[in-house]
Design a protein around this motif. Sequence first.
Motif: not given
Length: 181
Positions: A92-100, A131-144
């Motif tokens: 997806i050729c778009d900014s991460a801020e539009n992921m939703d 958006k990342s924190s809202v879209m992640l499942k409660p069991s989900g992980f964000f790894i940076q």
Amino acid sequence: MNKSSLFKELFVNIKTTGAVTFSSKSLVNKMLSFADFKGAKIIVELGGGDGSITRGIIDRMDRDATLFVFEISEHFCRNLDRQYGSKNVKIICDSAENMDRHLNGDKVDLILSSLPFSLIPKESRTAIYEKSSVMLKPSGFFIQICYSYLLRFQFASYFSNIKTAFTLKNFPPAFIIICNS
Ligand SMILES: C[S@@+](CC[C@H](N)C(=O)[O-])C[C@H]1O[C@@H](n2cnc3c(N)ncnc32)[C@H](O)[C@@H]1O
């Protein structure tokens, strides 16, 4: 597309790529070792670049998982699409801020990011974190992956559990921030 054209793209756009080279295999392996791919159906990568992390994700993800790769450079997107684009791998050729806008309300199991957050304007950065924190499942992980330990403190406003790892096997040496809620 050859490797030198990818490096040229990285250098020419240093203000948005934020890197002098792509992630080493060792860093990618270490980053992905913190992700549980078993059963993860929706996976998001932020900042696909040359595809060094994308390749690692594809090698590990379940056959019925879908990977959404966000990247703002058209040059990188064309290359990513040519190499990896498929029914299960959406470039997806778009900014991460539009992921939703691209995920049809689906909740996400894993977000794997190499975005240069210290160079991203505050408004966009905040939108990506929120958006990342809202879209992640409660069991989900964000790894940076990042080059500054201080970035950990930005994540602390959005995720309650944060741990960090470090590797010298990258140029420059890199931190890995592992977050969940
Ligand atoms: C440090 S490079 C990482 C590239 C590759 N994933 C790696 O690990 O070597 C960061 C990438 O994020 C992309 N990028 C920067 N801002 C972005 C944004 N707001 N949304 C999506 N991608 C972005 C850049 O174009 C660049 O390809």
